[in-house]
Design a protein around this motif. Structure first.
Motif, PDB file in Angstrom:
ATOM      1  N   LEU A  64       0.453  -1.292   0.023  1.00  0.00           N
ATOM      2  CA  LEU A  64       0.064  -0.327   0.110  1.00  0.00           C
ATOM      3  C   LEU A  64       0.916   1.374  -0.274  1.00  0.00           C
ATOM      4  O   LEU A  64       0.442   2.332   0.046  1.00  0.00           O
ATOM      5  CB  LEU A  64      -1.034  -0.066   1.290  1.00  0.00           C
ATOM      6  N   GLN A  65       1.998   0.695   0.701  1.00  0.00           N
ATOM      7  CA  GLN A  65       2.776   2.619   0.854  1.00  0.00           C
ATOM      8  C   GLN A  65       2.961   3.363  -1.039  1.00  0.00           C
ATOM      9  O   GLN A  65       2.681   4.200  -0.331  1.00  0.00           O
ATOM     10  CB  GLN A  65       4.528   2.486   0.928  1.00  0.00           C
ATOM     11  N   ARG A  68      -0.395   4.667  -1.163  1.00  0.00           N
ATOM     12  CA  ARG A  68      -0.580   5.726  -0.527  1.00  0.00           C
ATOM     13  C   ARG A  68       0.528   7.542  -1.049  1.00  0.00           C
ATOM     14  O   ARG A  68      -0.353   8.304  -0.522  1.00  0.00           O
ATOM     15  CB  ARG A  68      -0.246   5.922   0.809  1.00  0.00           C
ATOM     16  N   ARG A  69       1.078   7.052  -0.796  1.00  0.00           N
ATOM     17  CA  ARG A  69       2.478   8.212  -1.670  1.00  0.00           C
ATOM     18  C   ARG A  69       1.911   8.807  -2.843  1.00  0.00           C
ATOM     19  O   ARG A  69       1.610   9.948  -2.829  1.00  0.00           O
ATOM     20  CB  ARG A  69       3.500   7.733  -1.622  1.00  0.00           C
ATOM     21  N   ALA A  71      -0.917   8.534  -4.860  1.00  0.00           N
ATOM     22  CA  ALA A  71      -2.470   8.288  -4.858  1.00  0.00           C
ATOM     23  C   ALA A  71      -2.639   9.329  -5.729  1.00  0.00           C
ATOM     24  O   ALA A  71      -2.517  10.692  -6.027  1.00  0.00           O
ATOM     25  CB  ALA A  71      -3.156   9.379  -3.852  1.00  0.00           C
ATOM     26  N   GLN A 142      -9.827   1.213  -4.803  1.00  0.00           N
ATOM     27  CA  GLN A 142      -9.079   1.767  -5.014  1.00  0.00           C
ATOM     28  C   GLN A 142      -8.861   1.995  -6.606  1.00  0.00           C
ATOM     29  O   GLN A 142      -9.320   2.887  -8.300  1.00  0.00           O
ATOM     30  CB  GLN A 142      -7.790   2.785  -4.556  1.00  0.00           C
TER      31      GLN A 142
END
Length: 360
Positions: A64-65, A68-69, A71, A142
């Motif tokens: 997920l990193q 998130r970073r 997006a 997402q």
């Protein structure tokens, strides 16, 4: 199973993988969850590499990193794992110090007896399935989640060489000195890969990729003997097992790095929806070779990311125009031509999204 997951909000990758025309090229980056991210290093400071792979919550976190970073800039997540979990499942010890190292590699065909005869893939690799399921839920629709495995020839090489190599002397000695024994081992690996990919799809993977990282190390006639049949075996049997279980098939991608002379044959015979290409072939030539039989993925040289803004823009535009070929965007997934390097280049997903926007 599908109903247990949140609805998918961005299906751009899946449509492109099926060869459909898309409003822009979807973007993801091989090794996008990796060492170029500072948050990756924060996790790794407290956990060994394979500990992360075997701990679903940690695997999920690293997957997920980058989502998130970056997006809104990445159109897919790929589960954090490693191709060498398959040799581990077959009974081999694999360490990372810092690269892959097999303390007890296969030296002669007699050593194959040391491998587990009947691999319970679901038991040995169930931690990957759990990671996929919880990550798919955490993504909340997402982007799609990609699962993967290594290709038989690439895994065979590691198992015999005992790690990375520049010469492939040991593994090629097997091919030339023990061809039938080599084919038997390649098929054993392929069967494990089939079960592994089926399990990943059942767990929630929405596309799966097979990494044949060392495909380009084989001469064309050797590739036809020692790689292509097993790649085809994986694609055919994954689909047949899913059909028997009444589970919908997902798109399948093959990344045969360096095997550019085999692209036409792969598109015709291997059975994959997408073929990934490296930077050593022009996109227009790759499209000519594969026609409209498969979608393409790639193919920027990862080192372009270190060349500065002007170089990145120039190469991004050139790559995009090569894939576009004067037409609308159809059957192309924007990616690098191999995994992103461990350094800290400029924002790679942003670069590739810029590629897609050039074509808007």
């Amino acid at each position: 199973m599908t109903s247990a997951f949140p609805p998918l909000k961005n299906d751009l990758l899946l449509r492109a993988a099926r060869g459909e025309e898309t409003e822009r090229a979807p973007v993801w980056v091989m090794r996008q969850a990796g060492r170029y991210l500072p948050e990756f290093h924060e996790v790794r400071a407290h956990h060994s590499f394979f500990e992360v792979c075997r701990t679903p919550a940690l695997s999920m976190e690293l997957t997920l990193q980058p989502i998130r970073r970056y997006a809104g800039l990445i159109d897919a997540a790929i589960i954090f794992s490693d191709i060498l979990v398959v040799p581990q499942a077959m009974g081999m010890e694999v360490q990372m110090n810092p690269g892959p190292y097999f303390p007890d590699p296969l030296v002669t065909p007699a050593d194959v007896e040391k491998l587990t005869k009947h691999v319970d893939v679901d038991k040995e690799l169930g931690y990957v399935y759990e990671a996929i399921t919880i990550t798919r839920k955490a993504l909340d629709g997402q982007v799609p989640l990609i699962g993967f495995c290594g290709a038989p020839w690439t895994l065979f090489s590691y198992m015999i060489e005992g790690g990375g190599t520049k010469t492939f002397q040991k593994s090629k000695t097997w091919l030339f000195k023990y061809p039938e024994e080599s084919k038997a081992l390649l098929m054993r690996i392929a069967d494990v890969c089939v079960d592994f990919l089926v399990g990943q799809i059942k767990a929630g993977a929405q596309l799966v990729q097979v990494f044949d990282s060392w495909a380009g190390e084989l001469a064309p006639h050797d590739f036809e003997q020692f790689s292509l049949p097993y790649l085809k075996h994986i694609a055919t049997n994954v689909r047949s097992k899913l059909a028997a279980a009444q589970i919908p098939a997902v798109p399948m991608t093959l990344f045969p790095k360096g095997a550019n002379t085999a692209l036409a044959s792969l598109a015709e015979h291997a059975g994959y929806d997408v073929i990934g290409i490296d930077w050593c072939i022009e996109p227009s030539e790759a499209r000519r070779l594969v026609s409209d039989k498969v979608a393409l993925q790639g193919n920027m040289d990862p080192n372009v990311l270190y060349g500065g803004k002007d170089a990145i823009e120039r190469e991004a535009k050139r790559m995009c125009e090569g894939f576009k070929g004067g037409k609308s965007v159809k059957g192309w997934i924007a990616n690098l031509g191999h995994g992103i390097t461990p350094g800290r280049p400029g924002r790679p997903p942003l670069v590739l999204r810029m590629c897609a926007q050039i074509l808007d």
